[in-house]
Design an enzyme around this catalytic site. Structure first.
Site, PDB file in Angstrom:
ATOM      1  CB  SER A 113     -21.998  16.975  17.815  1.00  0.00           C
ATOM      2  OG  SER A 113     -20.860  17.467  18.508  1.00  0.00           O
ATOM      3  CG  ASP A 131       1.195  -2.506  10.601  1.00  0.00           C
ATOM      4  OD1 ASP A 131       2.100  -1.867  10.017  1.00  0.00           O
ATOM      5  OD2 ASP A 131       0.435  -3.285  10.013  1.00  0.00           O
ATOM      6  CE  LYS A 168     -31.751  13.711  30.895  1.00  0.00           C
ATOM      7  NZ  LYS A 168     -32.238  13.713  32.304  1.00  0.00           N
ATOM      8  NE  ARG A 223      -1.278  -5.170  -2.115  1.00  0.00           N
ATOM      9  CZ  ARG A 223      -1.028  -4.785  -0.873  1.00  0.00           C
ATOM     10  NH1 ARG A 223       0.027  -5.253  -0.235  1.00  0.00           N
ATOM     11  NH2 ARG A 223      -1.832  -3.927  -0.256  1.00  0.00           N
ATOM     12  CD  GLU A 279     -10.035  -1.493   7.090  1.00  0.00           C
ATOM     13  OE1 GLU A 279     -10.797  -1.883   6.191  1.00  0.00           O
ATOM     14  OE2 GLU A 279      -8.925  -0.969   6.877  1.00  0.00           O
ATOM     15  N   GLY A 312       0.817  -1.205   0.000  1.00  0.00           N
ATOM     16  CA  GLY A 312       0.000   0.000   0.000  1.00  0.00           C
ATOM     17  C   GLY A 312       0.853   1.258   0.000  1.00  0.00           C
ATOM     18  CG  ASP A 328       2.870  -6.844   7.136  1.00  0.00           C
ATOM     19  OD1 ASP A 328       2.503  -6.045   6.259  1.00  0.00           O
ATOM     20  OD2 ASP A 328       2.112  -7.676   7.644  1.00  0.00           O
ATOM     21  CG  ASP A 342      -2.210   0.068   8.564  1.00  0.00           C
ATOM     22  OD1 ASP A 342      -3.224   0.770   8.664  1.00  0.00           O
ATOM     23  OD2 ASP A 342      -2.053  -0.774   7.664  1.00  0.00           O
ATOM     24  NE  ARG A 383      -6.589  -7.051   6.478  1.00  0.00           N
ATOM     25  CZ  ARG A 383      -5.888  -6.336   5.593  1.00  0.00           C
ATOM     26  NH1 ARG A 383      -6.480  -5.377   4.904  1.00  0.00           N
ATOM     27  NH2 ARG A 383      -4.613  -6.584   5.386  1.00  0.00           N
ATOM     28  CB  THR A 394       2.772   0.814   6.429  1.00  0.00           C
ATOM     29  OG1 THR A 394       1.447   0.486   6.830  1.00  0.00           O
ATOM     30  CG2 THR A 394       3.693   0.684   7.634  1.00  0.00           C
ATOM     31  CB  ALA A 425      16.060  10.493   1.648  1.00  0.00           C
ATOM     32  CB  VAL A 426      16.974   6.112  -1.302  1.00  0.00           C
ATOM     33  CG1 VAL A 426      17.812   5.036  -2.009  1.00  0.00           C
ATOM     34  CG2 VAL A 426      16.374   5.553  -0.021  1.00  0.00           C
ATOM     35  NE  ARG A 447     -16.917  16.576  17.526  1.00  0.00           N
ATOM     36  CZ  ARG A 447     -17.083  15.726  18.544  1.00  0.00           C
ATOM     37  NH1 ARG A 447     -18.288  15.526  19.043  1.00  0.00           N
ATOM     38  NH2 ARG A 447     -16.061  15.071  19.042  1.00  0.00           N
TER      39      ARG A 447
END
Length: 326
Positions: A219, A134, A215, A76, A226, A15, A107, A132, A176, A130, A26-27, A159
């Site tokens: 909002s 993660d 009360k 992919r 997800e 992704g 990953d 995420d 996910r 990524t 930079a590379v 909002r």
């Protein structure tokens, strides 16, 4: 620095995430600084198999640091999962004298890099690209800061209309397997509840919070990753509608807008720092590792450790959600 490396290949895979272009830049510029040639590999591992190569120079990466997505494209590759596919990729790289690789992704990208490096004894380093956040071995991944700021900007707009109509909005964000986007952005927008895969959803607790705030607040925002075990935003909405039929309840799924957009300064600087460190790491003999930042300092983490998905949710952040939602 003395090294046998004369040409480096750089590619993005999986992704896309904001800041990948800053990392490519930079590379390329760091390699050229050390008189190393650079070849860009288009469309990740698939492009490696199809020999989609382009020589990179300073002009190739001019005026891209502010752009989202990736100029090298991403894809992919089912073929790369096979030994034959990887052999074709290696043969193509050797034909153009590539000595080492820098992979920008998550990953899945690093899993492929680990196998490829072991099979052909090729030095490969990875940059954590990524949204995420993660990966183990870096405080933040390239694109995460931009993604959560994109979510905050979107929910702030939601909002406004929620406030105008006394509505409850259930907002679904990407995540996910990892709920860090929902967690941080949820705190940032003042969500009443935040539902993430790492914790079991307590619907009764959510109902209780809504009853308390009914009360006092016109909002209300519930943030849902997800992959939450409640099933996602629409499922949560149905439960709440059944309990509060008089609520004006709406669902908003932010989707892929979280992947795009101009990278924040934080993501540009992060990408630049790890991009420079990756090239210098290869020249020093580093391989089979991800380059990240831990406590603000460059850190090298072996691929098999970085992709374990054992990133723990900050308990303090979870406590903040509980305290501030009242």
């Amino acid at each position: 620095m003395t090294s046998t490396i004369k040409k480096i290949g750089v590619f993005t895979s999986g992704g896309d995430s904001p800041g990948m272009n800053a990392a490519i830049r930079a590379v390329v510029r760091t390699a050229l600084f050390y008189n190393i040639e650079v070849v860009g590999i288009r469309r990740g591992y698939e492009g490696m198999i199809n020999a989609e190569f382009q020589d990179m120079d300073r002009k190739s990466v001019a005026n891209i640091i502010q752009r989202g997505g990736t100029i090298l494209k991403t894809a992919r590759s089912k073929a790369f999962l096979t030994p034959d596919g990887r052999q074709i990729a290696y043969n193509n790289l050797k034909k153009i004298n590539v000595d080492a690789l820098i992979a920008i992704g998550g990953d899945g990208t690093f899993t492929g890099a680990k196998v490829f490096g072991e099979e052909f004894d090729m030095p490969i380093l990875g940059l954590p690209g990524t949204i995420d956040n993660d990966l183990f071995g870096t405080d933040f991944t390239i694109g995460y800061d931009t993604a959560i700021n994109t979510v905050i900007n979107a929910v702030d707009k939601i909002r406004d209309t929620a406030e105008s109509h006394d509505r409850l909005f259930i907002v679904e964000v990407m995540g996910r397997d990892c709920g860090l986007i929902a967690l941080r952005s949820g705190i940032g927008v003042g969500a009443e509840s935040i539902l993430i895969p790492e914790t079991k959803t307590d619907i009764n607790a959510i109902i209780h919070r809504l009853e308390i705030s009914r009360k006092d607040k016109s909002s209300k925002i519930i943030m849902v990753a997800e992959g939450d075990d409640a099933g996602g935003a629409f499922e949560v909405a149905e439960i709440i509608k059944a309990r509060f039929p008089n609520y004006d309840t709406k669902v908003s799924i932010l989707g892929h807008i979280q992947r795009g957009g101009t990278p924040t300064c934080m993501d540009r600087v992060l990408a630049s720092r790890v991009g420079v460190a990756a090239v210098e790491g290869l020249l020093k003999g580093e391989k089979a590792q991800m380059v990240g930042l831990i406590n603000g300092k460059i850190a090298f983490t072996p691929f098999d450790h970085a992709i374990k998905h054992n990133v723990e949710v900050n308990e303090h952040l979870l406590k903040i959600v509980e305290v501030l939602s009242l």
